[in-house]
Design a protein around this motif. Structure first.
Motif, PDB file in Angstrom:
ATOM      1  N   ALA A   1       0.152   0.381   3.011  1.00 22.29           N
ATOM      2  CA  ALA A   1       1.046   1.663   2.570  1.00 22.29           C
ATOM      3  C   ALA A   1       0.335   2.799   1.748  1.00 22.29           C
ATOM      4  O   ALA A   1       0.553   3.672   2.290  1.00 22.29           O
ATOM      5  CB  ALA A   1       1.960   1.168   1.301  1.00 22.29           C
ATOM      6  N   ASP A   2      -0.701   2.504   1.200  1.00 21.96           N
ATOM      7  CA  ASP A   2      -1.723   3.606   0.745  1.00 21.96           C
ATOM      8  C   ASP A   2      -2.556   4.532   1.820  1.00 21.96           C
ATOM      9  O   ASP A   2      -2.581   5.343   1.808  1.00 21.96           O
ATOM     10  CB  ASP A   2      -2.823   2.930  -0.326  1.00 21.96           C
ATOM     11  N   ILE A   3      -2.835   3.639   2.869  1.00 19.93           N
ATOM     12  CA  ILE A   3      -3.660   4.152   3.991  1.00 19.93           C
ATOM     13  C   ILE A   3      -2.695   5.116   4.868  1.00 19.93           C
ATOM     14  O   ILE A   3      -3.201   6.141   5.119  1.00 19.93           O
ATOM     15  CB  ILE A   3      -4.386   2.989   4.925  1.00 19.93           C
ATOM     16  N   ALA A   4      -1.437   4.635   5.025  1.00 16.92           N
ATOM     17  CA  ALA A   4      -0.392   5.206   5.852  1.00 16.92           C
ATOM     18  C   ALA A   4      -0.262   6.895   5.065  1.00 16.92           C
ATOM     19  O   ALA A   4      -0.328   7.724   5.558  1.00 16.92           O
ATOM     20  CB  ALA A   4       0.594   4.482   6.048  1.00 16.92           C
ATOM     21  N   ALA A   5       0.080   6.669   3.797  1.00 18.80           N
ATOM     22  CA  ALA A   5       0.440   7.913   2.929  1.00 18.80           C
ATOM     23  C   ALA A   5      -0.852   8.823   2.816  1.00 18.80           C
ATOM     24  O   ALA A   5      -0.863   9.809   2.828  1.00 18.80           O
ATOM     25  CB  ALA A   5       0.516   7.388   1.372  1.00 18.80           C
ATOM     26  N   PHE A   6      -2.036   8.192   2.833  1.00 21.29           N
ATOM     27  CA  PHE A   6      -3.393   8.707   2.830  1.00 21.29           C
ATOM     28  C   PHE A   6      -3.610   9.774   4.012  1.00 21.29           C
ATOM     29  O   PHE A   6      -3.887  10.794   3.890  1.00 21.29           O
ATOM     30  CB  PHE A   6      -4.629   7.944   2.462  1.00 21.29           C
ATOM     31  N   VAL A   7      -3.220   9.002   5.249  1.00 19.69           N
ATOM     32  CA  VAL A   7      -3.471   9.721   6.667  1.00 19.69           C
ATOM     33  C   VAL A   7      -2.370  10.841   6.428  1.00 19.69           C
ATOM     34  O   VAL A   7      -2.661  12.079   6.917  1.00 19.69           O
ATOM     35  CB  VAL A   7      -3.234   8.934   7.662  1.00 19.69           C
ATOM     36  N   ILE A   8      -1.145  10.702   6.156  1.00 21.73           N
ATOM     37  CA  ILE A   8       0.045  11.788   6.266  1.00 21.73           C
ATOM     38  C   ILE A   8      -0.748  12.728   5.292  1.00 21.73           C
ATOM     39  O   ILE A   8      -0.439  13.808   5.491  1.00 21.73           O
ATOM     40  CB  ILE A   8       1.343  11.175   5.831  1.00 21.73           C
TER      41      ILE A   8
END
Length: 100
Positions: free
Chosen positions: A23-30
């Motif tokens: 979830a953190d990686i997805a939010a970081f990419v966005i």
């Protein structure tokens, strides 16, 4: 305390950490795409294109949820909703898995 309970708890905790990390990686990419867009990054750059493609795939479901006249507002809201949802649901699920 039986060994299998301890292993199950450790496994649940690991699963929770893994879900939170995704979830953190997805939010970081966005979030990175939002920042690159706001800073008017060179869209012809391979890295910028890669981040944009990944963010578009992750936020495809939320990008056109609302429409705005200004492109920067559309990007911030459209992609931002997805980032917040990934963080909220991901960490809620991770917390639930960690308590098992």
């Amino acid at each position: 305390m039986p060994t299998h309970t301890r292993v199950h708890t450790r496994g649940s905790s690991s699963a929770g950490r893994a879900v939170a990390l995704v979830a953190d990686i997805a939010a970081f990419v966005i979030g990175l795409w939002i920042l690159l867009f706001l800073l008017d990054a060179n869209q012809g750059n391979t890295f910028v294109d890669l981040v944009h493609d990944a963010a578009t795939w992750l936020a495809g479901w939320s990008y056109d949820l609302f429409t705005f006249d200004r492109a920067w507002v559309q990007v911030v809201v459209g992609y931002g909703i997805a980032a917040v949802v990934y963080l909220f649901i991901g960490h809620a699920l991770a917390s639930r898995l960690s308590r098992r």
